[in-house]
Design an enzyme around this catalytic site. Structure first.
Site, PDB file in Angstrom:
ATOM      1  N   CYS A  36       0.825  -1.211   0.000  1.00  0.00           N
ATOM      2  CA  CYS A  36       0.000   0.000   0.000  1.00  0.00           C
ATOM      3  C   CYS A  36       0.859   1.261   0.000  1.00  0.00           C
ATOM      4  O   CYS A  36       0.564   2.233  -0.686  1.00  0.00           O
ATOM      5  CB  CYS A  36      -0.909   0.005   1.216  1.00  0.00           C
ATOM      6  SG  CYS A  36      -0.020  -0.123   2.776  1.00  0.00           S
ATOM      7  N   HIS A  91      -2.006   1.672   7.273  1.00  0.00           N
ATOM      8  CA  HIS A  91      -2.310   1.556   5.850  1.00  0.00           C
ATOM      9  C   HIS A  91      -2.014   2.907   5.182  1.00  0.00           C
ATOM     10  O   HIS A  91      -2.168   3.952   5.806  1.00  0.00           O
ATOM     11  CB  HIS A  91      -3.789   1.189   5.688  1.00  0.00           C
ATOM     12  CG  HIS A  91      -4.204   0.929   4.280  1.00  0.00           C
ATOM     13  ND1 HIS A  91      -3.496   0.091   3.437  1.00  0.00           N
ATOM     14  CD2 HIS A  91      -5.240   1.402   3.549  1.00  0.00           C
ATOM     15  CE1 HIS A  91      -4.102   0.068   2.262  1.00  0.00           C
ATOM     16  NE2 HIS A  91      -5.156   0.855   2.296  1.00  0.00           N
ATOM     17  N   ASN A 124      -8.044   4.105  -2.680  1.00  0.00           N
ATOM     18  CA  ASN A 124      -7.392   2.968  -2.040  1.00  0.00           C
ATOM     19  C   ASN A 124      -6.762   2.088  -3.124  1.00  0.00           C
ATOM     20  O   ASN A 124      -6.934   2.340  -4.319  1.00  0.00           O
ATOM     21  CB  ASN A 124      -8.433   2.191  -1.224  1.00  0.00           C
ATOM     22  CG  ASN A 124      -7.797   1.342  -0.145  1.00  0.00           C
ATOM     23  OD1 ASN A 124      -6.566   1.242  -0.055  1.00  0.00           O
ATOM     24  ND2 ASN A 124      -8.619   0.700   0.666  1.00  0.00           N
TER      25      ASN A 124
END
Ligand SMILES: *[C@@H]1O[C@H](CO)[C@@H](O)[C@H](O)[C@H]1NC(C)=O
Ligand SMILES: *[C@@H]1O[C@H](CO)[C@@H](O)[C@H](O)[C@H]1NC(C)=O
Length: 327
Positions: free
Chosen positions: A138, A275, A295
Site C-alpha cells: 500500500c 495503511h 485505495n
C-alpha cells in the site's frame, strides 16, 4: 487497534449467541453466494472451508455492530465484500502493512478562498484504482500515486509509474512486508532514482530483485517532499491538496475490512496507522464534509475503490502523517 479490541469484545459476546450466529444472514448474502461471487475455490468439507465459513460468520457479526452507528446522514455502511472470509488477523497481516510514522505538526496559515469542493480526478491527473493483491505494498501505491499525479499536473500525459520498482528497490522499506510513504519518498529524494513507467517495470505483487535501468532511460525524479501532521488543521491540509496535488497519507484501516461505501465517521482511531492511501479531493458542500480517498484494493472494494472519510476530527488518523510531493 482500539477498533480491533472493540470488535474482539463483540466477537466474544457473539459466541454466546450460539446457534443463531451460525444462521446469521444479515447482509442478505450467504456463504455459498459469497464463494461464487468472489470465485473462492476451497473445497466443501475441507479444513479451509470450515475456517473461512467461521470467518464469514464473524464478519456478519461485526457488520451488525459497525452498522449500528449508521443512523446519521451519509454514514458509512459495512457488509460483505472480498475480505469477508479473512479473519481480522489475516486481513491485518496482508493488507495493513504501512509503518506508522510521526510527522511534525504543520505550521502555517490556511490558504484563503479554498473551493468548497475539489477533486483532482476532474483534472485528469489521477490514475485508475489499482489492486495491490496479497502484497503489503500500500505504501508504494500511495507514494507512486502521488508522484504520477504531480507529474501529470506539470503538463505531462498521465502515465502510470512503476510501483514494483519502489517495492523492489526502496531499501528503507520491506517490499510486500510493509513500508511507509515517507521512507519511500526520502529514498527517492536522496538517490534521485528515476521512477520508470509501469509498462517498463510491471507490478507482480511479490518482492523481487531491484532492476536497474541505464541513466538515459526515461523516468521521473522526486526533487523534494513535505511531511506534516494536520491533526486539528484539516483545512490547512485541504489547502495543501489544492496547491500541491494528491497527498500520500497513512490511516488506521482496521474497520475498512468491512467498508462498503458512505462517509466514515466512527470506528476509526487516529494514532494507530497501518495503511497508506492517496487523498485526491474533498467535498464540504454537504452536511458532513469529507475527504475523497483512493485505495489500492481494486474497484470491487468500497465505492468503486474509493472511501470517504469525514473531515475535521482526524478520523482514521488521516491527518496524522501527510506527504506532498515536489518534482
Ligand atoms: C440469505 O438471504 C438471502 C436474501 O435475503 C436469501 O436469498 C438466502 O437464501 C439467505 N440464505 C440463507 C442461508 O438463509
Ligand atoms: C524541501 O521541502 C521542505 C518542506 O517543504 C523545505 O523545508 C525544504 O527547504 C525543501 N528543500 C529543498 C532542497 O527544496
Amino acid at each position: 487497534m482500539a477498533v480491533l479490541q472493540v470488535l474482539s469484545v463483540i466477537l466474544v459476546t457473539a459466541a454466546c449467541f450460539g446457534e443463531s450466529v451460525a444462521n446469521l444472514n444479515v447482509s442478505g448474502i450467504d456463504f455459498d453466494s459469497f464463494r461464487k461471487k468472489f470465485h473462492r475455490l476451497y473445497e466443501v468439507n475441507s479444513e479451509e472451508f470450515s475456517r473461512r465459513q467461521i470467518n464469514f460468520q464473524n464478519a456478519a457479526v461485526r457488520h451488525l455492530y459497525l452498522n449500528s452507528f449508521s443512523g446519521q446522514t451519509q454514514s458509512a455502511t459495512y457488509g460483505i465484500n472480498q475480505f469477508s472470509d479473512l479473519s481480522q488477523m489475516e486481513f491485518k497481516d496482508v493488507y495493513l502493512r504501512a509503518e506508522s510514522s510521526s510527522a511534525p505538526g504543520f505550521v502555517g496559515s490556511t490558504r484563503a478562498g479554498l473551493p468548497a469542493k475539489f477533486d483532482w480526478r476532474d483534472k485528469g491527473v489521477v490514475a485508475p484504482v489499482q489492486n495491490q493483491l496479497a502484497c503489503g505494498s500500500c505504501w508504494a501505491f500511495s507514494t507512486v500515486g502521488a508522484i504520477q499525479a504531480v507529474h501529470a499536473m506539470g503538463g505531462s500525459q498521465l502515465e502510470q509509474l512503476s510501483v514494483q520498482q519502489v517495492v523492489d528497490c526502496s531499501y528503507k522499506n520491506e517490499g510486500c512486508s510493509g513500508g511507509s510513504p515517507s521512507h519511500a519518498l526520502a529514498w527517492l529524494k536522496q538517490t534521485r532514482v528515476k521512477l520508470v513507467s509501469h509498462s517498463d517495470y510491471p507490478y507482480k505483487a511479490k518482492t523481487g530483485m531491484c532492476h536497474f535501468f541505464s541513466p538515459s532511460h526515461e523516468g521521473v525524479t522526486v526533487r523534494n517532499f513535505s511531511l506534516h501532521s494536520f491533526s486539528g488543521q484539516e483545512e490547512a491540509m485541504m489547502g495543501q491538496l489544492v496547491q500541491f496535488g494528491p497527498l500520500a497519507a497513512i490511516v488506521d484501516a482496521v474497520s475498512w475490512q468491512d467498508y462498503l461505501g458512505g462517509i466514515i465517521q466512527h470506528h476509526c482511531s487516529s494514532q494507530w496507522s497501518n495503511h497508506a492511501v492517496l487523498v485526491v479531493g474533498y467535498d464540504t458542500t454537504g452536511e458532513i464534509p469529507y475527504w475523497i480517498v483512493q485505495n489500492s484494493w481494486g474497484t470491487t472494494w468500497g465505492d468503486q475503490g474509493y472511501v470517504y472519510v469525514k473531515i475535521g476530527t482526524n478520523i482514521c488518523g488521516i491527518a496524522d502523517s501527510v506527504a506532498a510531493v515536489f518534482l
